[in-house]
Design a protein around this motif. Sequence first.
Motif, PDB file in Angstrom:
ATOM      1  N   ALA A 257       1.095  -1.075  -0.267  1.00  0.00           N
ATOM      2  CA  ALA A 257       0.218   0.061  -0.057  1.00  0.00           C
ATOM      3  C   ALA A 257       0.985   1.273  -0.176  1.00  0.00           C
ATOM      4  O   ALA A 257       1.713   1.255   0.567  1.00  0.00           O
ATOM      5  CB  ALA A 257      -0.606   0.404   1.051  1.00  0.00           C
ATOM      6  N   TYR A 258       0.658   2.251  -0.489  1.00  0.00           N
ATOM      7  CA  TYR A 258       1.570   3.489  -0.886  1.00  0.00           C
ATOM      8  C   TYR A 258       0.207   4.451  -0.682  1.00  0.00           C
ATOM      9  O   TYR A 258      -0.515   4.893  -0.914  1.00  0.00           O
ATOM     10  CB  TYR A 258       1.639   3.915  -2.383  1.00  0.00           C
ATOM     11  N   ILE A 259       0.623   4.774   0.361  1.00  0.00           N
ATOM     12  CA  ILE A 259       0.163   6.614   1.500  1.00  0.00           C
ATOM     13  C   ILE A 259      -0.023   7.704   1.434  1.00  0.00           C
ATOM     14  O   ILE A 259       1.627   7.862   1.834  1.00  0.00           O
ATOM     15  CB  ILE A 259      -0.309   6.086   2.648  1.00  0.00           C
ATOM     16  N   MET A 260      -0.281   8.252   0.377  1.00  0.00           N
ATOM     17  CA  MET A 260      -0.009   9.909  -0.325  1.00  0.00           C
ATOM     18  C   MET A 260      -0.300  10.651   0.457  1.00  0.00           C
ATOM     19  O   MET A 260      -1.869  10.974   0.724  1.00  0.00           O
ATOM     20  CB  MET A 260      -0.371  10.373  -1.461  1.00  0.00           C
ATOM     21  N   ILE A 261       0.701  11.247   1.114  1.00  0.00           N
ATOM     22  CA  ILE A 261      -0.246  12.241   2.274  1.00  0.00           C
ATOM     23  C   ILE A 261       0.961  13.421   2.053  1.00  0.00           C
ATOM     24  O   ILE A 261       1.938  13.471   2.052  1.00  0.00           O
ATOM     25  CB  ILE A 261       1.063  12.095   4.123  1.00  0.00           C
ATOM     26  N   GLY A 262      -0.250  14.183   1.661  1.00  0.00           N
ATOM     27  CA  GLY A 262       0.163  16.051   1.211  1.00  0.00           C
ATOM     28  C   GLY A 262      -0.657  16.771   1.096  1.00  0.00           C
ATOM     29  O   GLY A 262      -1.876  17.253   2.212  1.00  0.00           O
TER      30      GLY A 262
ATOM     31  N   ALA B 242      -3.628  -2.295   7.621  1.00  0.00           N
ATOM     32  CA  ALA B 242      -3.041  -3.162   7.380  1.00  0.00           C
ATOM     33  C   ALA B 242      -3.869  -4.514   7.859  1.00  0.00           C
ATOM     34  O   ALA B 242      -4.331  -5.574   7.634  1.00  0.00           O
ATOM     35  CB  ALA B 242      -2.240  -2.951   8.827  1.00  0.00           C
ATOM     36  N   ALA B 243      -5.090  -4.195   8.977  1.00  0.00           N
ATOM     37  CA  ALA B 243      -5.868  -4.629   9.235  1.00  0.00           C
ATOM     38  C   ALA B 243      -6.639  -5.143   7.961  1.00  0.00           C
ATOM     39  O   ALA B 243      -7.428  -6.316   7.705  1.00  0.00           O
ATOM     40  CB  ALA B 243      -7.335  -4.199  10.526  1.00  0.00           C
ATOM     41  N   VAL B 244      -6.869  -3.985   7.111  1.00  0.00           N
ATOM     42  CA  VAL B 244      -7.576  -4.573   6.387  1.00  0.00           C
ATOM     43  C   VAL B 244      -7.353  -5.089   4.846  1.00  0.00           C
ATOM     44  O   VAL B 244      -7.959  -6.113   4.359  1.00  0.00           O
ATOM     45  CB  VAL B 244      -8.967  -3.301   5.043  1.00  0.00           C
ATOM     46  N   LEU B 245      -6.410  -5.073   4.682  1.00  0.00           N
ATOM     47  CA  LEU B 245      -5.384  -5.190   2.909  1.00  0.00           C
ATOM     48  C   LEU B 245      -4.282  -6.491   3.521  1.00  0.00           C
ATOM     49  O   LEU B 245      -3.718  -7.322   2.572  1.00  0.00           O
ATOM     50  CB  LEU B 245      -4.334  -4.513   2.747  1.00  0.00           C
ATOM     51  N   ASP B 246      -3.305  -6.325   5.401  1.00  0.00           N
ATOM     52  CA  ASP B 246      -2.624  -7.439   5.235  1.00  0.00           C
ATOM     53  C   ASP B 246      -1.605  -7.105   4.322  1.00  0.00           C
ATOM     54  O   ASP B 246      -1.173  -7.905   3.635  1.00  0.00           O
ATOM     55  CB  ASP B 246      -2.841  -8.806   5.468  1.00  0.00           C
ATOM     56  N   PRO B 247      -1.154  -5.994   4.020  1.00  0.00           N
ATOM     57  CA  PRO B 247       0.199  -5.865   3.094  1.00  0.00           C
ATOM     58  C   PRO B 247       1.582  -6.150   3.736  1.00  0.00           C
ATOM     59  O   PRO B 247       1.866  -6.458   4.878  1.00  0.00           O
ATOM     60  CB  PRO B 247       0.299  -4.390   3.130  1.00  0.00           C
ATOM     61  N   ASP B 248       1.953  -6.765   2.675  1.00  0.00           N
ATOM     62  CA  ASP B 248       3.419  -6.983   3.581  1.00  0.00           C
ATOM     63  C   ASP B 248       4.422  -5.483   3.239  1.00  0.00           C
ATOM     64  O   ASP B 248       5.551  -5.586   4.149  1.00  0.00           O
ATOM     65  CB  ASP B 248       5.244  -7.929   2.817  1.00  0.00           C
ATOM     66  N   LEU B 249       3.806  -4.089   3.107  1.00  0.00           N
ATOM     67  CA  LEU B 249       5.272  -2.875   2.494  1.00  0.00           C
ATOM     68  C   LEU B 249       3.597  -1.833   2.990  1.00  0.00           C
ATOM     69  O   LEU B 249       3.093  -2.030   1.857  1.00  0.00           O
ATOM     70  CB  LEU B 249       5.644  -3.366   1.557  1.00  0.00           C
ATOM     71  N   VAL B 250       4.289  -1.081   3.655  1.00  0.00           N
ATOM     72  CA  VAL B 250       3.486   0.010   3.482  1.00  0.00           C
ATOM     73  C   VAL B 250       4.690   1.197   3.355  1.00  0.00           C
ATOM     74  O   VAL B 250       5.769   1.204   3.755  1.00  0.00           O
ATOM     75  CB  VAL B 250       2.508   0.736   4.532  1.00  0.00           C
ATOM     76  N   VAL B 251       4.137   2.022   1.904  1.00  0.00           N
ATOM     77  CA  VAL B 251       5.231   3.134   1.378  1.00  0.00           C
ATOM     78  C   VAL B 251       4.902   4.288   1.880  1.00  0.00           C
ATOM     79  O   VAL B 251       2.970   5.061   1.539  1.00  0.00           O
ATOM     80  CB  VAL B 251       5.820   2.897   0.401  1.00  0.00           C
TER      81      VAL B 251
ATOM     82  N   VAL C  76       4.261  14.991   2.962  1.00  0.00           N
ATOM     83  CA  VAL C  76       4.275  14.770   4.433  1.00  0.00           C
ATOM     84  C   VAL C  76       4.767  13.261   4.236  1.00  0.00           C
ATOM     85  O   VAL C  76       6.495  13.507   4.735  1.00  0.00           O
ATOM     86  CB  VAL C  76       3.213  14.940   5.239  1.00  0.00           C
ATOM     87  N   GLY C  77       5.166  12.806   3.785  1.00  0.00           N
ATOM     88  CA  GLY C  77       5.796  11.556   3.533  1.00  0.00           C
ATOM     89  C   GLY C  77       7.461  11.241   2.864  1.00  0.00           C
ATOM     90  O   GLY C  77       8.382  11.139   3.609  1.00  0.00           O
ATOM     91  N   HIS C  78       7.704  12.770   2.713  1.00  0.00           N
ATOM     92  CA  HIS C  78       8.960  12.942   2.535  1.00  0.00           C
ATOM     93  C   HIS C  78      10.357  13.146   4.008  1.00  0.00           C
ATOM     94  O   HIS C  78      10.837  12.887   3.484  1.00  0.00           O
ATOM     95  CB  HIS C  78       9.432  14.441   1.211  1.00  0.00           C
ATOM     96  N   SER C  79       9.015  13.467   5.043  1.00  0.00           N
ATOM     97  CA  SER C  79       9.488  13.440   5.756  1.00  0.00           C
ATOM     98  C   SER C  79       9.773  12.597   7.066  1.00  0.00           C
ATOM     99  O   SER C  79       8.947  12.816   8.042  1.00  0.00           O
ATOM    100  CB  SER C  79       9.048  15.057   6.672  1.00  0.00           C
ATOM    101  N   VAL C  80       9.801  11.356   5.707  1.00  0.00           N
ATOM    102  CA  VAL C  80      10.114  10.038   6.450  1.00  0.00           C
ATOM    103  C   VAL C  80      11.204  10.230   7.672  1.00  0.00           C
ATOM    104  O   VAL C  80      11.012   9.109   8.763  1.00  0.00           O
ATOM    105  CB  VAL C  80      10.069   8.873   5.622  1.00  0.00           C
ATOM    106  N   ASP C  81      11.896  10.399   8.113  1.00  0.00           N
ATOM    107  CA  ASP C  81      13.081  10.538   8.854  1.00  0.00           C
ATOM    108  C   ASP C  81      12.567  10.629  10.469  1.00  0.00           C
ATOM    109  O   ASP C  81      13.139  10.521  10.753  1.00  0.00           O
ATOM    110  CB  ASP C  81      14.284  11.788   8.021  1.00  0.00           C
ATOM    111  N   LEU C  82      11.338  11.362   9.780  1.00  0.00           N
ATOM    112  CA  LEU C  82      11.946  12.086  11.499  1.00  0.00           C
ATOM    113  C   LEU C  82       9.874  12.074  11.814  1.00  0.00           C
ATOM    114  O   LEU C  82       9.848  11.096  12.524  1.00  0.00           O
ATOM    115  CB  LEU C  82      10.825  13.622  11.170  1.00  0.00           C
TER     116      LEU C  82
END
Length: 403
Positions: free
Chosen positions: A221-226, A330-339, A344-350
Amino acid sequence: MPAGEVIEPQEQPWSRRRLRSTNERLLLDRLRALGAASRAQLARETGLSKPTVSSALASLAAAGLVHEVGTHAPERGRTAVLYAPDPAAGYVLGVDVGRGWLRVAVAGLDGTVAARADVRNRARTSAALADLVVGTARRVVGDSGVDPAEVVHGVVGTPGVYDEERRRVRYAMHLPGWGRAGLFDRMREELGVPLEVHNDANLAALGEYTYGVGAGSRLFAYIMIGTGLGMGVVSEGRLFTGAHGLAGEIGFLPWPDRRAGQEEPGRHRPERLEDAVSGVAVVEAARHFGMSGQLTAKAVFDAARRGDAAAVRAVELEGERIAHTVAAAAAVLDPDLVVLGGGVGHSVDLLLGPVRAHLRALTPLRPAIAPSRLGEDAVLLGAVATALGTARDLVFARRTGDG
């Protein structure tokens, strides 16, 4: 006819053409996977005879679909000619329409970008934005040096969901007037290019799967936060869009704020998940914790990196809310990876630390979480990748006469 004699049916001409076309397409697909190969290697890879491979390669070369790219000299045996798909056999157009930026690229059939432009979206009406898309696309095609007639297909990424029946975008809340019927028909006509329209988060997910960190995932799942909040889901390499194209519109999930009644009078309380998790929410939280002045989400994150206490608290709250978003996915999809991607996602370091810490407290379901590798290019590259899938079929049919 003597008793017992069997007459063999004559092979029909259309059957021979179909067989040749199938062999040629098989070889072209294998060359795209391999990059370059000799006749002998292609025969081993496909199980076709060497004469069949030679004949099919000659036809593909005559059609301008493959070309010689060099030779290979084995330790024993004769030097072999190497063939590869010709990336200049056709071109695609990729467009990413965002509230802040418009990004446009032209790419060859191998996905290599020939030219691109990133321009500020200062359009205040849907008509002005359509003009900006058309004008920028024409400029990019001109800059690429490509004959406009060779641009065979285009894909546009946009907030919201395109309704093919009504010829309009729905739910593009942050682009006023963008849902007007006929806008994309007008752009198709003015550009002279067939245009598909897809949700931006979906294209970002496909871009991340094709070129980025999602490659090889069984389901991610790719979560786009902007400016808003969206999600794209890729399962076994294919996009999952739901029955009406609305799968992944998690911004519409209700957000029951547990601090209801505790805010200062007049402070906005989020009612949807998008209100709680988007860049606007980061700014609102920072103001609530004491920051002032002209603020953007980027400014808040930059201040948090400098140790500003109010900004740090706002980022911590954003991490908590993103953790709720990941827990729901996670509860709905059971993904092996969430991106995590988007502005906002560009500040993942924080954010990554708080997201993981809160996720542990929320749920036993803990998929791997990673930042987007493509960053701001995810939607644009997803548009290019999607356009290539159609364009390769179109170019093959046109150049081989396999209508």
